[in-house]
Design an enzyme around this catalytic site. Structure first.
Site, PDB file in Angstrom:
ATOM      1  N   ASP A 113     -13.363  48.646   4.318  1.00 22.28           N
ATOM      2  CA  ASP A 113     -12.805  48.495   5.666  1.00 22.28           C
ATOM      3  C   ASP A 113     -13.588  49.268   6.719  1.00 22.28           C
ATOM      4  OD1 ASP A 113     -11.587  51.294   5.798  1.00 22.28           O
ATOM      5  OD2 ASP A 113     -10.449  50.467   4.118  1.00 22.28           O
ATOM      6  N   GLU A 133     -19.963  48.728  -1.780  1.00 21.98           N
ATOM      7  CA  GLU A 133     -18.724  47.934  -1.791  1.00 21.98           C
ATOM      8  C   GLU A 133     -19.044  46.623  -2.490  1.00 21.98           C
ATOM      9  OE1 GLU A 133     -15.581  46.153  -1.917  1.00 21.98           O
ATOM     10  OE2 GLU A 133     -15.244  47.942  -0.680  1.00 21.98           O
ATOM     11  N   ASP A 164     -22.169  47.293  -7.588  1.00 19.67           N
ATOM     12  CA  ASP A 164     -21.409  48.226  -8.406  1.00 19.67           C
ATOM     13  C   ASP A 164     -21.848  49.659  -8.096  1.00 19.67           C
ATOM     14  OD1 ASP A 164     -20.819  49.965 -10.670  1.00 19.67           O
ATOM     15  OD2 ASP A 164     -20.342  48.162 -11.803  1.00 19.67           O
ATOM     16  N   GLY A 165     -20.895  50.510  -7.709  1.00 19.16           N
ATOM     17  CA  GLY A 165     -21.213  51.881  -7.354  1.00 19.16           C
ATOM     18  C   GLY A 165     -21.743  52.697  -8.505  1.00 19.16           C
ATOM     19  N   ASP A 182     -13.393  55.811  -2.223  1.00 17.40           N
ATOM     20  CA  ASP A 182     -12.191  55.273  -1.586  1.00 17.40           C
ATOM     21  C   ASP A 182     -11.735  54.076  -2.402  1.00 17.40           C
ATOM     22  OD1 ASP A 182     -10.211  54.409   0.085  1.00 17.40           O
ATOM     23  OD2 ASP A 182     -11.539  53.701   1.676  1.00 17.40           O
TER      24      ASP A 182
END
Length: 306
Positions: A113, A133, A164-165, A182
């Site tokens: 967001d 994200e 993918d983080g 987050d």
């Protein structure tokens, strides 16, 4: 909040039907009934449905509410409302950033967001801001319907990675001063973000003296998730602490934050403070609130740390 990664294999027997957010709107009210908080619900009156589509990863709903402004819902769970988002965005970003004396490189995992980016961008000393994200639709929807949060993407220091983080961190060892995760709640694919291997990946991607801050769930609802996680990472990190913020649209009106450090001490006292102009722009965070957020109710302190 969003970062559904490392998707686990599913079977026909165990895989529930996909959630349809629109089905949760009854008689003009959206009703959030999460499996992690049985026996309670949170409802908002809907003025208008602005968007509802299923992305590759999740069902995305945005609606205009009567009292909380625009609301972003992922798989039936409220992620952001315009009325109270600052209580979460400011605290998850500024607790680790102001605890660090000189953060230069920051990684945000999830946070599509843009609200965390907006808050990180308030720190002029930060030189690079990376965000991972996995669901690009969350970013695009937020830019259209939540511009007050998504303006974080406008900062020239921001680099967006749709991926993918965990894999990004594997490729960037000892690279970041602060990592902020987050995430959504520990359901389905998101459950890996509340497990020890993910915290080990963050540790390896931190520079010496670095800090991670992650969404840490609610002490009223999920102590059985919080305590084992804290215990499992205490041996690796130099310090592991728990803070919280109050936000009306989250279950029980509270959400926790786990802060863990690499080769440094506590985050309970701010190493820096917002300048006068920045503090006037902030609606929740302050140096006093920084320290106060680590003071837990007695039952939570005992349950998590004793």
């Amino acid at each position: 909040m969003s970062e559904p990664e490392n998707k686990k294999p599913k079977t026909e027997e165990s895989d529930p039907a996909p959630i349809k957010c629109a089905d949760l709107i009854v008689d003009g009210w959206f009703h959030e009934r999460g499996t992690l908080w049985p026996g309670q619900a949170f409802s908002l009156k809907v003025e208008e449905i602005l968007y509802n589509q299923r992305s590759e990863y999740q069902d995305i709903l945005v609606f205009k509410s009567e009292s909380f402004g625009n609301v972003l819902v992922l798989d039936g769970i409220i992620q952001v409302t315009e009325r109270d988002e600052f209580a979460y965005q400011e605290m998850i970003a500024h607790l680790p950033l102001y605890a660090h004396a000189d953060p230069k490189k920051v990684l945000v995992i999830g946070g599509g967001d843009g609200g965390v980016l907006r808050e990180v961008a308030r720190h002029p000393g930060v030189e690079e801001i990376s965000i991972c994200e996995i669901d690009k639709d969350v970013i695009e929807v937020s830019k259209k319907y939540l511009p007050g949060l998504a303006k974080g993407y406008d900062d020239p220091r921001v680099t967006v990675h749709i991926r993918d983080g965990s894999k990004f961190m594997e490729e960037n060892q000892e690279s970041f001063d602060v990592i902020i995760t987050d995430s959504s709640d520990p359901i389905g694919p998101n459950s890996v973000l509340f497990e020890t291997p993910f915290y080990s990946s963050m540790y390896s991607s931190l520079r010496k003296g670095g800090i991670v801050c992650t969404q840490g769930e609610c002490v009223w609802l999920l102590l059985d998730v919080i305590k084992p996680l804290v215990n499992s990472i205490k041996e690796k990190y130099s310090s592991v602490e728990f803070a919280y913020t109050c936000i009306p649209s989250y279950p029980s009106g509270q959400i926790g934050l786990i802060l863990a450090t690499k080769d440094r001490g506590s985050c309970k006292t701010a190493a820096r403070k917002p300048d006068e102009e920045t503090q006037k722009a902030l609606q929740y965070y302050s140096a006093d609130m920084h320290s106060a957020s680590f003071v837990l109710p007695a039952f939570a302190q005992r349950a998590i740390f004793e």
